[in-house]
Design a protein around this motif. Structure first.
Motif, PDB file in Angstrom:
ATOM      1  N   PRO A  70      -5.474   0.185   7.355  1.00  0.00           N
ATOM      2  CA  PRO A  70      -7.299   1.104   6.992  1.00  0.00           C
ATOM      3  C   PRO A  70      -6.277   2.094   5.970  1.00  0.00           C
ATOM      4  O   PRO A  70      -4.942   2.664   5.917  1.00  0.00           O
ATOM      5  CB  PRO A  70      -8.081   1.196   8.074  1.00  0.00           C
ATOM      6  N   GLN A  71      -7.275   2.134   4.316  1.00  0.00           N
ATOM      7  CA  GLN A  71      -6.971   3.363   3.677  1.00  0.00           C
ATOM      8  C   GLN A  71      -7.278   4.848   4.414  1.00  0.00           C
ATOM      9  O   GLN A  71      -8.509   4.442   5.151  1.00  0.00           O
ATOM     10  CB  GLN A  71      -7.690   3.223   2.475  1.00  0.00           C
ATOM     11  N   GLY A  72      -6.898   5.619   4.219  1.00  0.00           N
ATOM     12  CA  GLY A  72      -7.296   6.689   5.480  1.00  0.00           C
ATOM     13  C   GLY A  72      -6.272   6.503   6.796  1.00  0.00           C
ATOM     14  O   GLY A  72      -7.200   5.951   7.069  1.00  0.00           O
ATOM     15  N   ALA A  86      -2.385  -3.682   4.356  1.00  0.00           N
ATOM     16  CA  ALA A  86      -1.597  -2.802   4.170  1.00  0.00           C
ATOM     17  C   ALA A  86      -2.793  -2.454   3.248  1.00  0.00           C
ATOM     18  O   ALA A  86      -2.489  -2.411   1.948  1.00  0.00           O
ATOM     19  CB  ALA A  86      -0.579  -2.128   4.346  1.00  0.00           C
ATOM     20  N   ASP A  87      -3.597  -1.401   3.095  1.00  0.00           N
ATOM     21  CA  ASP A  87      -4.343  -0.579   1.970  1.00  0.00           C
ATOM     22  C   ASP A  87      -3.735   0.693   1.969  1.00  0.00           C
ATOM     23  O   ASP A  87      -4.340   1.901   2.232  1.00  0.00           O
ATOM     24  CB  ASP A  87      -6.025  -1.036   2.698  1.00  0.00           C
ATOM     25  N   GLU A  88      -3.585   0.941   0.406  1.00  0.00           N
ATOM     26  CA  GLU A  88      -3.012   2.340   0.272  1.00  0.00           C
ATOM     27  C   GLU A  88      -2.145   2.413   1.386  1.00  0.00           C
ATOM     28  O   GLU A  88      -2.817   4.184   1.620  1.00  0.00           O
ATOM     29  CB  GLU A  88      -4.211   2.970  -0.591  1.00  0.00           C
ATOM     30  N   PRO A  89      -0.815   2.327   1.891  1.00  0.00           N
ATOM     31  CA  PRO A  89      -0.132   2.776   3.075  1.00  0.00           C
ATOM     32  C   PRO A  89       0.155   4.732   2.342  1.00  0.00           C
ATOM     33  O   PRO A  89       0.369   5.129   3.160  1.00  0.00           O
ATOM     34  CB  PRO A  89       0.794   2.304   3.219  1.00  0.00           C
ATOM     35  N   LYS A 125      -9.748  -4.820  -4.387  1.00  0.00           N
ATOM     36  CA  LYS A 125      -8.816  -4.417  -3.690  1.00  0.00           C
ATOM     37  C   LYS A 125      -9.180  -4.765  -2.476  1.00  0.00           C
ATOM     38  O   LYS A 125      -9.031  -4.996  -1.378  1.00  0.00           O
ATOM     39  CB  LYS A 125      -7.532  -3.906  -4.429  1.00  0.00           C
ATOM     40  N   SER A 126      -9.531  -3.050  -1.613  1.00  0.00           N
ATOM     41  CA  SER A 126     -10.082  -3.012  -0.767  1.00  0.00           C
ATOM     42  C   SER A 126     -10.981  -4.285   0.474  1.00  0.00           C
ATOM     43  O   SER A 126     -11.067  -4.470   1.288  1.00  0.00           O
ATOM     44  CB  SER A 126     -10.528  -1.723  -0.605  1.00  0.00           C
ATOM     45  N   THR A 127     -12.105  -4.591  -0.649  1.00  0.00           N
ATOM     46  CA  THR A 127     -12.758  -5.437   0.073  1.00  0.00           C
ATOM     47  C   THR A 127     -12.583  -6.682   0.125  1.00  0.00           C
ATOM     48  O   THR A 127     -12.578  -7.412   0.637  1.00  0.00           O
ATOM     49  CB  THR A 127     -13.921  -5.493  -1.802  1.00  0.00           C
TER      50      THR A 127
END
Ligand SMILES: Nc1ncnc2c1ncn2[C@@H]1O[C@H](COP(=O)(O)OP(=O)(O)O)[C@@H](O)[C@H]1O
Ligand SMILES: [Mg+2]
Length: 341
Positions: free
Chosen positions: A103-105, A184-187, A50-52
């Motif tokens: 981003p994630q984090g 939005a990555d794992e917001p 997913k993030s990639t």
């Protein structure tokens, strides 16, 4: 034309150790599209890519990640381009202003040694050179207030904020220039439930106001149930199903989606949840044919030899599974190196 059309996109992490090349096929020949103004949720187990995928859709591509094939075509406001072929200068212009990223984090976009106001100024200045300092300030303060954040965040350092406030500040920063599309990555991951609710509310409010298109990644199906209009299910580097939210929750078609939905906890239901037997494959050595076939209760011979194509099963419902179509994905061995060598 859709706002975003992704075609035959493959991106691998390519590493070498002791003379042996290892390819992690994190994004494996993906084709899908997103329409203007829609909110799509991208779901799938940890490590499925997913993030990639998001990074490639934003053209944030650093070794060992390499794009091996495909196009990421955007079309909006009279502009039309393949993001992967833009020159560095053009890329910088569209990233953030048109195509933005949460981003994630939440620490990764906020500079720990600068006050948040400075980071906001940098972003605005980089894209709106002609405007005055007063104009920047006004833009920034209006946006912060609109999102219900206290103005004091601007004069804080990131570490002085709570996790939830920091995440909301990151979202404010990602949307200060009213982007066309937001990834939005794992917001909401790593936030407690009450704070999560605030973050989701904020994303919805932004969508209402700015009418942006959003791709929200999370493995939390409750978040998808709350915000997404459509849901895309990813498995082992591939999108296996995309459907309207209601359709996906009530009548998932792909056997993997069925497992995902069945494994969700339901209020008042004490039965043990079933999950798919076995584990997801290594992306460095995925099984031939359909990536899900070793775990699939309906596996047929064809599934072991050929990769099913993501086809339109019904309007707004796409599935990659031989239970629904016999269309075979072609050219999977002929990945062509076109860029970023
Ligand atoms: N820098 C890297 N080098 C090698 N492999 C990586 C790198 N980053 C991620 N991966 C691998 O790529 C796959 C997909 O990762 P990722 O996109 O982060 O998945 P997700 O976001 O769905 O959890 C995983 O197998 C992960 O281990
Ligand atoms: Mg991830």
């Amino acid at each position: 034309m859709s706002l975003l059309e992704v075609e035959n996109l493959s991106a691998y992490y390519i590493t070498h150790a002791y003379g042996v090349q290892r390819d992690v096929r994190a994004v494996d020949n993906i084709t899908f599209s997103m329409e203007e103004n829609e909110i799509v949720g991208l779901a799938g187990e940890s490590g499925c890519g997913k993030s990639t995928l998001i990074k490639v859709l934003l053209a944030i591509i650093k070794p060992p990640l390499r794009v091996l094939s495909g196009q990421v075509n955007y079309s909006y406001d009279g502009k039309k381009f393949n993001l992967l072929t833009l020159e560095r200068e053009q890329l910088r212009k569209v990233q953030w202003e048109d195509i933005s990223y949460i981003p994630q984090g939440s620490m990764s976009t906020l500079n720990p040694v600068r006050k948040i106001r400075k980071t906001f100024e940098d972003v605005i200045k980089a894209h709106k050179k002609s405007e005055s300092r007063e104009e920047y300030e006004r833009l920034m303060e209006e946006h912060i207030k609109y999102l219900g954040l206290p103005l004091e965040v601007l004069d804080s350092y990131p570490h002085q904020l709570s996790g939830g406030m920091r995440q909301r500040t990151t979202i404010a920063l990602a949307t200060i220039l009213k982007p066309k599309i937001i990834f939005a990555d794992e917001p909401t991951t790593a936030l407690d439930v009450v704070v999560q609710r605030g973050v989701i509310q904020m994303l919805k409010q932004l969508h209402e106001e700015q009418k942006n298109t959003m791709l929200i990644v999370t493995h939390d199906m409750a978040v998808h149930a709350n915000v997404a209009e459509k849901i895309a299910i990813m498995y082992a580097g591939k999108i296996v199903e995309i459907a309207e939210k209601k359709e996906l929750f009530t009548a998932p078609k792909h056997p993997y989606s069925q497992f995902l939905i069945q494994s969700l906890p339901r209020i008042g239901d004490k039965r043990r949840r079933t999950s798919a037997p076995g584990n997801p494959p290594s992306l460095a050595d995925p099984p031939p044919g359909c990536r899900f076939h070793p775990r699939c209760p309906y596996v047929k011979d064809v599934c072991k030899r050929h990769i099913p194509k993501l086809i339109e099963y019904e309007e707004s419902h796409n599935i990659a599974c031989f239970l629904y179509s016999s269309e075979i994905e072609e050219g999977e061995e002929i990945v062509q190196e076109i860029i970023r060598s």
